[in-house]
Design a protein around this motif. Structure first.
Motif: not given
Length: 110
Positions: A1-9, A11-19
């Protein structure tokens, strides 16, 4: 079963947390360098071991209720200007009297 892409929100939360994590790590590196430099000054001026220098900084921090990083900053400033707040100076002198001086290897006994 193919992975479901993450929603943009998400992904942006993840980027913010990493920053935020990157920023905290950068601050930790700078803080560590300041503390290490202050330990070096305490070791050289107080003729104590590095472990005792660390203990001196901790004691001064605890007895003045000032963050250890701030105590280290003040000690480094003193090294440049010769001026240090009285409260820090008094506690620094007490701590150095308690921990030092350590005999310098190869030096004649005092």
């Amino acid at each position: 079963m193919p992975a479901i892409p993450e929603e943009p929100a998400a992904e942006s939360d993840r980027i913010f947390a990493l920053q935020e994590e990157i920023d905290q790590l950068k601050e930790a590196v700078v803080s560590h360098a300041v503390v290490d430099q202050a330990i070096g000054m305490v070791v050289a001026l107080g003729r104590v071991t590095p472990d005792e220098g660390w203990a001196v900084l901790k004691d001064v921090s605890q007895h003045t209720n000032i963050k250890l990083r701030s105590v280290a900053d003040l000690i480094l400033i003193r090294g440049r200007s010769g001026d240090i707040p009285r409260e820090i100076r008094v506690e620094l002198e007490k701590a150095l009297e308690h921990y030092g001086p350590t005999q310098i290897p190869g030096a004649p006994p005092e």
